[in-house]
Design a protein around this motif. Structure first.
Motif: not given
Ligand code: S3P
Length: 170
Positions: A100, A8, A78
């Protein structure tokens, strides 16, 4: 662009830097989901952020923010936009660095002020001198944002697609 995100991408930086607008554009370019930690908190609480601050206090908001960020980082890759205070907390920096890639959207005071001055949605700026408050927040927060994995400059003369390309090109 069909691209398999491995982690992410977490957008961090001051209020008004453009994390949400640019995050959405990056997600569109890459064809991946876009999430926003503030939006998730508002949806779950069914209250605006300013109401949450007023009713339950900033500490309560920060706990919800940490829960949301941790959960979204578990849910698969995402583009995740976070509130301006999120990257100040060590617990958030830790979970972001573990799961992330952080991108600091860096913007100068005048650009930030031009974006936030006419909006009354940021409880931290409800002070007698909001520009002075914004200046203080920027000064205090920069050392934390500098811990991000990547830095992208946000400028008045860059369009949102330009900025998205810059983030994608990192
Ligand atoms: C905050 C920024 C806001 C929101 C809350 C606190 C902050 O998000 O999370 O008002 O501490 O800077 P944006 O950065 O999206 O405005």
């Amino acid at each position: 662009m069909a691209l398999q995100l491995k982690k992410t991408v977490v957008m961090v930086g001051m209020m008004g830097a453009g994390k949400t607008a640019i995050g959405r554009a990056v997600a569109d370019v890459l064809g991946v989901p876009f999430m926003d930690s503030d939006e998730e908190i508002v949806r779950a609480a069914q209250m605006e952020i300013s109401e949450i601050f007023e009713r339950d206090g900033e500490g309560f908001f920060r706990d919800r923010e940490h829960e949301v960020i941790s959960r979204l980082l578990e849910e698969g890759p995402c583009i995740l936009s976070t509130g301006g205070g999120a990257f100040l907390a060590e617990r958030n920096r830790d979970v972001v660095s573990e799961k992330g890639v952080s991108v600091w959207l860096r913007a100068d005071l005048e650009l930030l002020w031009s974006r936030v001055r006419h909006k009354d949605t940021r409880p931290l700026l409800r002070t007698p001198d909001p520009k002075a408050t914004l200046t203080e927040l920027l000064t205090a927060r920069q050392p934390h944002y500098q811990n991000a994995d990547l830095v992208v400059d946000s400028r008045e003369d860059y369009s949102i697609p330009d900025m998205a390309e810059r983030v994608v090109g990192c």
